[in-house]
Design a protein around this motif. Structure first.
Motif, PDB file in Angstrom:
ATOM      1  N   PRO A  38      56.283  37.775  39.038  1.00 50.66           N
ATOM      2  CA  PRO A  38      54.824  37.826  38.892  1.00 50.66           C
ATOM      3  C   PRO A  38      54.415  39.134  38.217  1.00 50.66           C
ATOM      4  CG  PRO A  38      55.457  37.569  41.225  1.00 50.66           C
ATOM      5  CD  PRO A  38      56.706  37.793  40.450  1.00 50.66           C
ATOM      6  N   SER A  39      53.320  39.107  37.462  1.00 46.93           N
ATOM      7  CA  SER A  39      52.818  40.325  36.827  1.00 46.93           C
ATOM      8  C   SER A  39      52.445  41.335  37.913  1.00 46.93           C
ATOM      9  CB  SER A  39      51.574  39.995  35.997  1.00 46.93           C
ATOM     10  OG  SER A  39      50.807  41.167  35.797  1.00 46.93           O
ATOM     11  N   PRO A  40      52.715  42.621  37.662  1.00 46.68           N
ATOM     12  CA  PRO A  40      52.315  43.611  38.674  1.00 46.68           C
ATOM     13  C   PRO A  40      50.808  43.639  38.895  1.00 46.68           C
ATOM     14  CG  PRO A  40      53.021  44.681  36.635  1.00 46.68           C
ATOM     15  CD  PRO A  40      53.376  43.228  36.507  1.00 46.68           C
ATOM     16  N   ASN A  41      50.049  43.121  37.934  1.00 48.04           N
ATOM     17  CA  ASN A  41      48.592  43.125  38.067  1.00 48.04           C
ATOM     18  C   ASN A  41      48.042  41.828  38.657  1.00 48.04           C
ATOM     19  OD1 ASN A  41      48.614  45.643  36.832  1.00 48.04           O
ATOM     20  ND2 ASN A  41      48.414  44.763  34.792  1.00 48.04           N
ATOM     21  N   ALA A  42      48.912  40.865  38.919  1.00 44.44           N
ATOM     22  CA  ALA A  42      48.440  39.589  39.456  1.00 44.44           C
ATOM     23  C   ALA A  42      47.890  39.793  40.866  1.00 44.44           C
ATOM     24  CB  ALA A  42      49.590  38.585  39.497  1.00 44.44           C
ATOM     25  N   LEU A 205      38.805  46.955  37.802  1.00 44.46           N
ATOM     26  CA  LEU A 205      39.566  47.459  38.949  1.00 44.46           C
ATOM     27  C   LEU A 205      41.075  47.310  38.766  1.00 44.46           C
ATOM     28  CD1 LEU A 205      37.309  46.231  41.898  1.00 44.46           C
ATOM     29  CD2 LEU A 205      37.554  48.559  41.022  1.00 44.46           C
ATOM     30  N   VAL A 206      41.482  46.557  37.735  1.00 45.27           N
ATOM     31  CA  VAL A 206      42.926  46.327  37.540  1.00 45.27           C
ATOM     32  C   VAL A 206      43.655  47.652  37.339  1.00 45.27           C
ATOM     33  CG1 VAL A 206      44.675  45.304  36.021  1.00 45.27           C
ATOM     34  CG2 VAL A 206      42.637  43.991  36.645  1.00 45.27           C
ATOM     35  N   SER A 207      43.112  48.516  36.484  1.00 37.76           N
ATOM     36  CA  SER A 207      43.829  49.759  36.199  1.00 37.76           C
ATOM     37  C   SER A 207      43.794  50.719  37.385  1.00 37.76           C
ATOM     38  CB  SER A 207      43.292  50.420  34.926  1.00 37.76           C
ATOM     39  OG  SER A 207      41.913  50.629  35.055  1.00 37.76           O
ATOM     40  N   SER A 208      42.700  50.692  38.186  1.00 41.23           N
ATOM     41  CA  SER A 208      42.691  51.620  39.326  1.00 41.23           C
ATOM     42  C   SER A 208      43.638  51.167  40.432  1.00 41.23           C
ATOM     43  CB  SER A 208      41.274  51.850  39.851  1.00 41.23           C
ATOM     44  OG  SER A 208      40.655  50.643  40.166  1.00 41.23           O
ATOM     45  N   ARG A 209      43.938  49.859  40.483  1.00 42.76           N
ATOM     46  CA  ARG A 209      44.896  49.378  41.488  1.00 42.76           C
ATOM     47  C   ARG A 209      46.337  49.597  41.063  1.00 42.76           C
ATOM     48  NH1 ARG A 209      41.413  44.642  42.292  1.00 42.76           N
ATOM     49  NH2 ARG A 209      42.524  43.675  40.567  1.00 42.76           N
ATOM     50  N   TYR A 210      46.535  49.739  39.753  1.00 44.62           N
ATOM     51  CA  TYR A 210      47.889  49.737  39.202  1.00 44.62           C
ATOM     52  C   TYR A 210      48.743  50.837  39.846  1.00 44.62           C
ATOM     53  CZ  TYR A 210      51.614  49.389  35.771  1.00 44.62           C
ATOM     54  OH  TYR A 210      52.836  49.213  35.166  1.00 44.62           O
ATOM     55  N   GLY A 211      49.875  50.447  40.404  1.00 42.76           N
ATOM     56  CA  GLY A 211      50.779  51.412  41.016  1.00 42.76           C
ATOM     57  C   GLY A 211      50.353  51.890  42.398  1.00 42.76           C
TER      58      GLY A 211
HETATM   59  C1  LIG Z   1      48.831  46.135  34.264  1.00 41.28           C
HETATM   60  O1  LIG Z   1      47.734  47.025  34.246  1.00 41.28           O
HETATM   61  C2  LIG Z   1      48.036  48.310  33.698  1.00 41.28           C
HETATM   62  C3  LIG Z   1      46.805  49.188  33.894  1.00 41.28           C
HETATM   63  O2  LIG Z   1      45.659  48.583  33.394  1.00 41.28           O
HETATM   64  C4  LIG Z   1      48.434  48.137  32.233  1.00 41.28           C
HETATM   65  O3  LIG Z   1      48.774  49.391  31.684  1.00 41.28           O
HETATM   66  C5  LIG Z   1      49.634  47.202  32.165  1.00 41.28           C
HETATM   67  O4  LIG Z   1      49.931  46.942  30.808  1.00 41.28           O
HETATM   68  C6  LIG Z   1      49.338  45.879  32.872  1.00 41.28           C
HETATM   69  N1  LIG Z   1      50.561  45.091  32.908  1.00 41.28           N
HETATM   70  C7  LIG Z   1      50.597  43.797  32.580  1.00 41.28           C
HETATM   71  C8  LIG Z   1      51.920  43.140  32.635  1.00 41.28           C
HETATM   72  O5  LIG Z   1      49.594  43.161  32.268  1.00 41.28           O
END
Ligand SMILES: *[C@@H]1O[C@H](CO)[C@@H](O)[C@H](O)[C@H]1NC(C)=O
Ligand SMILES: *[C@@H]1O[C@H](CO)[C@@H](O)[C@H](O)[C@H]1NC(C)=O
Length: 439
Positions: A38-42, A205-211
């Motif tokens: 699964p995508s880490p952002n899913a 909010l996707v980028s703030s959750r990332y990691g």
């Molecule tokens: C997940 O989100 C991060 C931060 O927005 C982004 O840099 C990354 O490319 C995204 N990964 C995928 C697989 O979409």
């Protein structure tokens, strides 16, 4: 009851006719590659877990007050209540109030997470959102004490403390709703559920959750556009109750059915794989788990070589069996925007469980000799650990060993045990004399 989590959900206790939401197209890629993680952002698994944890104490404590007069009210009509999950009644600056702030002030303001701001926040939400009450996890705050409710009793009680600490009474009553089915006197209308994990609604909010670990997910950092979209979704919830909105799918039952199917057996699978040379037993368990999906045609004739193509029909059937009915045009036409989100959550969660199990099963089918050795033990154990960690179901948090009859399994969290706020580990406590310490 007041409890912590980052508020990701707003729900209603009433039904109504379908509103004109922008429908989010259903994306379920036809990718049956067993190696696609699964995508880490899913966020489907997060929506799945938060929705199926609503109105239960433990899940909403883990992902982050109780003189004396008692007033008893009865409702005189169905109340329109806006429900916030998580420990939304715990006034802490690090997350639990984020969503309420957003709806009250159009901004997340951690410095207002104090008792002094409580009524102003409530009044703002009552004045602008058009609900009868706000429910903050288990605490209901009425907007108007003379509208829709009637006083049943208003009594002065003996104010002698009955416990060494008022927390014991709090924990006693919270244990009634620790786990599924939770508080059943409240009827949530999931056809208008809103989640801040909805990537289409709140992409900022996707980028703030990332990691970030799940308990650190916040609404803080949401951009203006997404904030306006969330507010518009809340304001678009129809004000008249009917009981025929949406598709009629019983989402909580569908979600719980998936949990029932896998929760205990994944836990057993993990415990089996802790032992050496247990792959053969684990394989038998996986075969049982996949029993309803192991097509005769997939393994006759027996597969050979390194190709996993034979397992694809099993993967597809396992991943879609519980939600296939919703593909039909007649069902699709009735789904609300919220229900599209729920359907995607069920699909993504189910798919990853099946991908992991079918991957192991296919390995055992292709290399039967490896089942008697120990080569696969560590590999399968880390696969099961990864899956269970990704799912994050609170049902797997337990007191070990189990508590005695006069003890309760207590999950530390707000408003007590604040030092364990972020990484609670359940433990047995005595809620009867002689009491255990809880602070
Ligand atoms: C997940 O989100 C991060 C931060 O927005 C982004 O840099 C990354 O490319 C995204 N990964 C995928 C697989 O979409
Ligand atoms: C509360 O509800 C009552 C009865 O509907 C109404 O007369 C009153 O104006 C309401 N109070 C406020 C502050 O809205």
């Amino acid at each position: 009851m007041k409890l912590k989590s980052w508020l990701r959900l707003l729900l209603l206790t009433v039904d109504s006719n379908a509103a004109q939401f922008n429908q989010v197209p259903l994306t379920f890629p036809d990718d049956w590659n067993l190696n696609t993680l699964p995508s880490p952002n899913a966020t489907g698994h997060l929506v799945f877990d938060t929705i199926s944890s609503l109105l239960q104490h433990w899940p909403n404590t883990r992902y982050h007050y109780v003189e004396c007069w008692i007033l008893t009210l009865v409702t005189t009509r169905p109340l329109r209540v806006l429900y916030f999950d998580g420990s939304s009644a715990t006034k802490m600056p690090d997350g639990p109030m984020d969503t309420q702030d957003l709806l009250a002030w159009g901004a997340v303001l951690p410095e207002r997470a104090t008792v002094e701001w409580e009524y102003e926040r409530l009044n703002r939400m009552c004045d602008t959102l058009g609900f009868d009450a706000m429910q903050l996890n288990f605490e209901v705050m009425l907007c108007n004490f003379t509208d829709g409710v009637q006083i049943q009793t208003f009594l002065r009680l003996e104010d002698e403390p009955r416990f060494p600490h008022h927390g014991y009474a709090f924990i006693h009553s919270s244990t009634w709703h620790d786990h599924h089915p939770g508080e059943t006197r409240i009827h949530l209308d999931l056809t208008y559920a809103i989640s801040l994990y909805d990537i289409a609604l709140a992409p900022s909010l996707v980028s703030s959750r990332y990691g970030q670990a799940r308990r650190d997910h916040r609404v803080l950092g949401i951009d203006e556009r997404d904030m306006a979209a969330v507010l518009a979704r809340v304001q678009a919830i129809p004000s008249h109750s009917s009981h025929c909105s949406g598709s009629g799918i019983d989402w909580r039952t569908l979600f719980q059915g998936l949990r029932d199917r896998y929760a205990t057996r994944l836990e057993v699978l993990r415990s089996v794989l802790v032992e050496d040379n247990s792959v053969q037993r684990a394989f038998v368990l996986i075969q049982t788990l996949l029993g309803p999906y192991r097509l005769h045609s997939a393994v006759v004739p027996p597969p050979s070589g390194s190709d996993t193509a034979f397992a694809v029909p099993v993967f597809r059937l396992c991943a879609t069996a519980h939600t296939l009915f919703a593909n039909s045009e007649s069902v699709q036409a009735t789904l609300t925007a919220s229900e599209h989100l729920l359907l995607t959550a069920a699909r993504e969660t189910n798919r990853e469980i099946c991908r992991t199990l079918v991957g192991m099963w296919a390995e055992g089918v292709r290399y039967p000799a490896s089942l008697s050795g120990s080569r696969l033990t560590g590999k399968w154990r880390s696969e099961v650990d990864r899956l269970m960690d990704w799912l994050g179901w609170s049902v797997w948090m337990k007191c070990r060993p189990a508590c005695a009859a006069d003890e309760s399994c207590y999950l530390p969290g707000g408003p007590f045990s604040m030092e364990e706020w972020n990484c609670p580990v359940p433990r047995c406590v005595r809620l009867f004399e002689p009491y255990s310490g809880i602070d």
